[in-house]
Design an enzyme around this catalytic site. Structure first.
Site, PDB file in Angstrom:
ATOM      1  N   ASP A  81      43.067  28.557  47.192  1.00  0.00           N
ATOM      2  CA  ASP A  81      42.667  29.205  48.445  1.00  0.00           C
ATOM      3  C   ASP A  81      41.644  28.353  49.188  1.00  0.00           C
ATOM      4  O   ASP A  81      41.108  27.395  48.639  1.00  0.00           O
ATOM      5  CB  ASP A  81      42.126  30.628  48.192  1.00  0.00           C
ATOM      6  CG  ASP A  81      41.328  30.741  46.900  1.00  0.00           C
ATOM      7  OD1 ASP A  81      40.725  29.728  46.484  1.00  0.00           O
ATOM      8  OD2 ASP A  81      41.308  31.829  46.309  1.00  0.00           O
ATOM      9  N   ASN A 150      37.076  43.474  42.228  1.00  0.00           N
ATOM     10  CA  ASN A 150      38.054  44.466  42.718  1.00  0.00           C
ATOM     11  C   ASN A 150      39.472  44.149  42.224  1.00  0.00           C
ATOM     12  O   ASN A 150      40.441  44.733  42.705  1.00  0.00           O
ATOM     13  CB  ASN A 150      38.038  44.515  44.256  1.00  0.00           C
ATOM     14  CG  ASN A 150      38.447  43.192  44.894  1.00  0.00           C
ATOM     15  OD1 ASN A 150      38.701  42.208  44.192  1.00  0.00           O
ATOM     16  ND2 ASN A 150      38.515  43.153  46.207  1.00  0.00           N
ATOM     17  N   HIS A 152      41.035  41.221  42.520  1.00  0.00           N
ATOM     18  CA  HIS A 152      41.808  40.211  43.265  1.00  0.00           C
ATOM     19  C   HIS A 152      42.039  38.965  42.414  1.00  0.00           C
ATOM     20  O   HIS A 152      41.247  38.643  41.525  1.00  0.00           O
ATOM     21  CB  HIS A 152      41.164  39.877  44.619  1.00  0.00           C
ATOM     22  CG  HIS A 152      39.906  39.066  44.582  1.00  0.00           C
ATOM     23  ND1 HIS A 152      38.876  39.244  45.478  1.00  0.00           N
ATOM     24  CD2 HIS A 152      39.493  38.043  43.785  1.00  0.00           C
ATOM     25  CE1 HIS A 152      37.916  38.377  45.236  1.00  0.00           C
ATOM     26  NE2 HIS A 152      38.254  37.641  44.205  1.00  0.00           N
ATOM     27  N   GLU A 157      43.645  40.513  48.068  1.00  0.00           N
ATOM     28  CA  GLU A 157      42.721  41.641  47.918  1.00  0.00           C
ATOM     29  C   GLU A 157      43.459  42.919  47.535  1.00  0.00           C
ATOM     30  O   GLU A 157      44.670  43.049  47.754  1.00  0.00           O
ATOM     31  CB  GLU A 157      41.929  41.839  49.218  1.00  0.00           C
ATOM     32  CG  GLU A 157      41.043  40.657  49.601  1.00  0.00           C
ATOM     33  CD  GLU A 157      39.801  40.478  48.708  1.00  0.00           C
ATOM     34  OE1 GLU A 157      39.814  40.928  47.540  1.00  0.00           O
ATOM     35  OE2 GLU A 157      38.827  39.860  49.181  1.00  0.00           O
TER      36      GLU A 157
HETATM   37  C1  F6R Z   1      38.438  31.663  44.315  1.00  0.00           C
HETATM   38  C2  F6R Z   1      39.385  32.636  43.736  1.00  0.00           C
HETATM   39  C3  F6R Z   1      38.870  33.991  43.410  1.00  0.00           C
HETATM   40  C4  F6R Z   1      37.835  33.916  42.275  1.00  0.00           C
HETATM   41  C5  F6R Z   1      37.240  35.301  42.008  1.00  0.00           C
HETATM   42  C6  F6R Z   1      36.196  35.267  40.918  1.00  0.00           C
HETATM   43  O1  F6R Z   1      39.065  30.425  44.520  1.00  0.00           O
HETATM   44  O2  F6R Z   1      40.554  32.360  43.573  1.00  0.00           O
HETATM   45  O3  F6R Z   1      39.919  34.838  43.021  1.00  0.00           O
HETATM   46  O4  F6R Z   1      38.462  33.438  41.111  1.00  0.00           O
HETATM   47  O5  F6R Z   1      36.659  35.780  43.188  1.00  0.00           O
HETATM   48  O6  F6R Z   1      35.104  34.508  41.348  1.00  0.00           O
HETATM   49  P1  F6R Z   1      33.907  34.173  40.344  1.00  0.00           P
HETATM   50  O7  F6R Z   1      34.477  33.371  39.249  1.00  0.00           O
HETATM   51  O8  F6R Z   1      32.914  33.397  41.164  1.00  0.00           O
HETATM   52  O9  F6R Z   1      33.376  35.477  39.873  1.00  0.00           O
END
Ligand code: F6R
Length: 258
Positions: A81, A150, A152, A157
């Site tokens: 992303d 959440n 994702h 989302e």
């Molecule tokens: C970011 C991504 C998100 C993160 C998720 C967890 O590139 O793909 O799905 O993996 O938000 O983020 P952290 O590891 O910072 O808690």
């Protein structure tokens, strides 16, 4: 710490301390590169995968004296992303994150690094070209994932219909969580281009890593709830035989005992 193994909804789950699970997840990526030197991999940013990247780099550097083993010179790397309209040279862009945490430390070729083009004329063009780049590589072999509080994965989302690569409005909880990397909450971009759920679920292997109690509820829903977009990660149950979920004890804290 000892590592325990369980299975929930057909998904193999490993529970161990953060260092141990980062090593296990890193080893899976290294083995994928060894098995196919031109493998197509997809990577997330954030706190959870940092230990995985550190493990990959230290293994790479240990062997680099006698030549890299395995070499990443043919590996194709996809960033899952990118914040929409944040340029790739911005320090908080995911392009910059991946260079800093992994790409600058292995011999991956710049022309083998692909990320959603946050500066494309339109989001549709960015999504189409990202999907064509994945298709040109024969699909993604192995995707590493984190999980949002959440549920994702990527920036798919909760509650939105499943799709391929698309522009996503970030949930308020995601913006707040990510504001730790920006000076103010207002500075966090509100949209991102993300590989879609269907894009991710087509990967031939999936490793998901979750650390900390803030992930425990999403982890329980992912592994024991019905597969539903209300918790996007729960759709991994559809491809359970291709998944490994690596948890620290806090992230596993709400799972039913087995
Ligand atoms: C970011 C991504 C998100 C993160 C998720 C967890 O590139 O793909 O799905 O993996 O938000 O983020 P952290 O590891 O910072 O808690």
């Amino acid at each position: 710490m000892t590592v325990s193994e369980r299975t929930y909804s057909g998904i193999r789950v490993i529970i161990g301390d953060a260092d141990t699970i980062a090593q296990i997840a890193g080893r899976r990526i290294i083995e994928a590169v060894k098995a196919a030197p031109d493998v197509a991999l997809a990577f997330p940013t954030g706190s959870s995968p940092e230990g995985v990247y550190a493990n990959i780099i230290s293994s790479y550097r240990r062997r680099a004296a006698s030549g890299p083993d395995p070499s990443w010179s043919q590996v194709r790397c996809f960033n899952l992303d990118e914040y929409w309209r944040l340029p790739p040279w911005h320090p908080q862009s995911y392009a910059c994150y991946m260079r800093t945490h992994l790409y600058d430390w292995v011999d991956v070729m710049p022309n083998n690094i692909f990320y959603p083009d946050s500066l494309a004329p339109t989001a549709e063009e960015a999504c189409e070209s990202f999907e064509s780049q994945i298709a040109a590589c024969g699909g993604i072999e192995h995707v590493l994932l984190g999980i949002g509080a959440n549920g994702h994965i990527g920036f798919n989302e909760a509650g939105l219909p499943r799709s391929r690569t698309h522009i996503a409005d970030l949930a308020t909880s995601t913006i707040l969580a990510n504001s730790r990397f920006f000076e103010t909450v207002d500075a966090v971009p509100k949209q991102a281009i993300t590989a879609g759920l269907d894009t991710i679920l087509e990967a031939r292997a999936v490793t998901l890593i979750a650390l900390g109690s803030t992930k425990a509820s999403a982890v329980r829903q992912m592994l024991t709830g019905p597969p539903d977009v209300a918790c996007p990660a729960s759709l991994l149950q559809e491809v359970a035989d291709r998944c490994l979920v690596c948890l620290d004890p806090d992230a596993a804290g709400l799972l039913p005992e087995q």
